[in-house]
Design an enzyme around this catalytic site. Structure first.
Site, PDB file in Angstrom:
ATOM      1  N   GLU A 429       0.914  -1.140  -0.048  1.00 25.11           N
ATOM      2  CA  GLU A 429       0.083  -0.030  -0.020  1.00 25.11           C
ATOM      3  C   GLU A 429       0.817   1.253  -0.042  1.00 25.11           C
ATOM      4  OE1 GLU A 429      -2.147   0.344   3.623  1.00 25.11           O
ATOM      5  OE2 GLU A 429      -2.931   2.388   3.356  1.00 25.11           O
ATOM      6  N   ASP A 506      -7.555   2.092   7.416  1.00 27.50           N
ATOM      7  CA  ASP A 506      -7.504   1.900   5.759  1.00 27.50           C
ATOM      8  C   ASP A 506      -6.865   0.871   5.405  1.00 27.50           C
ATOM      9  OD1 ASP A 506      -7.097   5.679   5.561  1.00 27.50           O
ATOM     10  OD2 ASP A 506      -8.797   4.233   5.673  1.00 27.50           O
TER      11      ASP A 506
END
Ligand code: 28F
Length: 639
Positions: A429, A506
């Site tokens: 990510e 997230d």
């Protein structure tokens, strides 16, 4: 008195009578298609079609078909009864002509009789030729007349056997075992054919009885709704997407056209077409006219009502016909049948006739029913998108395998190792973590694919949108094994696919989105144990020269208890992967010897399926309920 000159010229009919029905017994296939079970059942259709013609002429309402114990067939109608007066030229009763002259019946000088159905209306004479016994009883002029035949020959004079106050025709025939491979009738074959006949001729009542068992078996077919009801019958196991069956009919000169159609949720199309009640299974001009007209009407309406934008490509015929059930029935006086089994309509005028009737009526239905039109438009467009998406998926897999690593995504830092069993790919990510991972990794066996932000929620987006997401496409081409039914495990380029996201909400969401994608479109990756989740540290604890990493709250508490006293502690809570430099990321999360990986497995299919749908799907209430019930278990929820 001069001798009357014997008239040496025989007309076609008299020649025909002289020839008799020998040609039929010599080459039965020419008249009924075959001498198999199919040909055997054609005998019934020939006789029934004569009753249907009498019904179409408006004189018959009921037709009864019975399979007798000895496998003979009787057919009875309540029409006017075959004519019994002598034929002007041949000097024998009309009924005898109908049963002993080839191509007789139905076509004597036209006279309100359309060419009957069956194999082009060759009628009762062929059945007589191919039956070891046949007899007819006519109720007409207040009398009952009877005559017997066998193998095409007359066996008795037409005689009056009684009085009656009704009218109609009753026929019994026993197929000739010398001709047919089998003379045993199949109830379900007759059931299907007679049901279709009743659908195609609304209002007719047909009774089918089987007397071969102790208990007679009886079925009745009667449909006032005609082919509308035929479409409903064909759709009874499907889910219609519109409440109404679209129906229209038209006639012009000596052509008639009747169409019924309805869309369903299914992906296949069922379009049946008939000419003069004959199942034109090979299609023909009427079917072509219908299909081209429907495609044109659909696209015109879609553009006019902005379902399709200016530069959108038109929808193809198969997209438009996905889920469509339709019955097309045309009637004409001089049908031309072509094709392998003579079941393809050749008359060119039927193409333009059916085309114009279809365009006008389909457009009218759409305009008068905008809601139903919208549903139909959206179905056609969804079909087009799905087809395009499937093409892209094939294209992508093919291109990847064809060009091999040439098409790998630019963002992929591949490893040099070619053996997939010891190669790994980290899906990381964010670009900064991606940069550290590329720098800190083992270049030989570890590939890095950075992901920018959230990937698409495929649970909601569906196939076509998914394939438009660059992030998803990068993963598909990097893995190399294709998706959906194109998935090929042997082409997988890495036997460890490691999801590496921040240890925050997230990060967890991105991880769930990826797992949703793998579960929905590359499930074998999970089933075969190729998917892992990296475990980055939560804390870094420095005490003098000593550095410790902990991966959970309880591990942190235990560490602090153990080393808490004594020298000052410097504690860092990692908010994201990006806070680690390359060597720290390697040491804590990627190093084969020190890292912790969680292998993703599917213990319970149903639960997994429901969980993904509930967590990632459209419906919010179930997701809210799940979070409320499970929030108390969450430890490090950062706001
Ligand atoms: C069980 C099988 O064959 N029914 C039939 C009729 C009635 C007429 C007809 C038949 C017209 C001119 C050829 C009676 N009255 N059931 C049957 N019902 N054929 S076959 O006429 C024969 C044709 O020649 C009929 C007045 N017009 C026609």
């Amino acid at each position: 008195m001069p001798e009357t000159k014997v008239n040496q010229e025989y007309n076609a009919e008299q020649i025909q009578v002289l020839e008799g029905l020998e040609p039929v017994r010599k080459r039965p296939g020419m008249y009924i298609g075959s001498t198999s079970s199919t040909g055997l059942h054609h005998l019934v259709y020939e006789i029934v079609d004569n009753s249907v013609d009498e019904a179409l002429a408006g004189y018959c309402k009921n037709i009864e078909v019975t399979i007798e114990k000895d496998n003979s067939i009787t057919v009875e109608d309540d029409g006017r009864g075959m004519p019994v007066d002598n034929h002007p030229k041949l000097g024998i009763p009309a009924v005898e002509v109908i049963h002993t002259v080839l191509h007789a019946g139905g076509k004597f000088g036209g006279g309100g009789y359309k060419v009957s159905g069956g194999l082009h209306g060759v009628g009762a004479s062929v059945v007589n030729a191919l039956s070891e016994e046949m007899q007819v009883r006519i109720r007409r002029n207040g009398k009952v007349y009877e005559q017997k035949y066998s193998r095409g020959e007359t066996r008795s004079k037409l005689e009056v056997t009684g009085k009656t106050d009704t009218t109609g025709t009753w026929t019994r025939f026993k197929p000739d075992p010398e001709i047919f491979e089998t003379t045993v009738f199949d109830f379900s074959v007759l059931e299907k054919s007679l049901r279709e006949t009743a659908f195609l001729n609304k209002g007719i009542r047909i009774l089918l009885t089987d007397r071969r068992e102790e208990e007679p078996k009886v079925l009745e077919f009667h449909y006032e709704g005609g082919i509308r009801q035929f479409v409903e019958y064909l759709n009874q196991k499907k889910e219609p997407v519109t409440p109404d069956v679209i129906y229209f009919e038209a006639s012009r000169d000596d052509c008639e056209c009747e169409i019924a159609m309805q869309y369903t949720k299914s992906y296949s199309e069922t379009i049946l077409s008939y000419a003069n009640n004959i199942d034109t299974s090979e299609g023909g001009t009427h079917l072509v006219g219908f299909k081209t007209a429907l495609t044109r009407a659909f696209n015109d309406y879609a553009r006019k009502n902005k379902f399709l934008k200016e530069n959108d490509p038109s929808l193809s015929g198969e997209d438009i016909r996905e889920g469509l059930t339709a019955v097309i029935s045309v009637k004409l006086t001089e049908p031309q049948f072509e094709g392998q089994t003579k079941t393809k309509l050749g008359n060119s005028e039927m193409r333009s006739f059916v085309d114009s009737v279809t365009v006008d009526n389909v457009i009218r239905f759409f305009e008068e029913n905008p809601k139903q039109a919208k549903v139909i438009m959206e179905k056609g467009m969804a079909a087009a998108r799905a087809r395009e998406a499937a093409r892209k998926a094939r294209e992508m897999t093919r291109r990847k395998s064809a060009l091999d690593s040439m098409t790998l995504p630019g963002k992929l830092a591949d490893c040099s190792e070619k053996d997939p069993t010891i190669s790994e790919i980290f899906i990381v990510e964010g670009d900064s973590a991606g940069g550290s991972a590329k720098e800190g990794r083992d270049r030989k066996r570890q590939a890095i694919l950075p992901l920018r932000g959230k990937i698409l929620n495929v649970e909601k987006a569906g196939y076509e949108k998914m394939l438009n997401s660059q992030e998803i496409k990068n993963m598909i081409t990097a893995f190399g094994c294709g998706i959906g039914n194109e998935f090929d495990e042997s082409k997988l380029r890495y036997h460890k696919i490691i999801i590496m996201t921040d240890a925050d909400v997230d990060g967890a969401h991105i991880c769930t989105l990826m797992l949703t994608f793998f579960y929905r479109f590359m499930r074998p990756l999970i089933e075969k144990g190729y998917v892992y989740i990296a475990q980055p540290p939560l804390y870094k604890v420095d005490q003098g020269k000593q550095t410790y990493y902990t991966y959970s709250e309880e591990e942190q508490r235990a560490l602090l208890q153990r080393i808490g006293e004594g020298k000052k502690l410097d504690i860092q809570r990692y908010k994201g992967l990006g806070e680690m430099d390359a060597s720290q990321l390697w040491e804590t999360t990627m190093d084969y010897n020190t890292r912790t990986l969680i292998k993703v497995t599917i213990d319970n299919y149903e639960e997994a399926d429901e969980t993904f749908s509930m967590l990632m799907g459209e419906k919010v209430p179930p997701r809210r309920k799940f979070i409320e019930e499970n929030a108390k278990y969450v430890q490090n929820l950062d706001i």
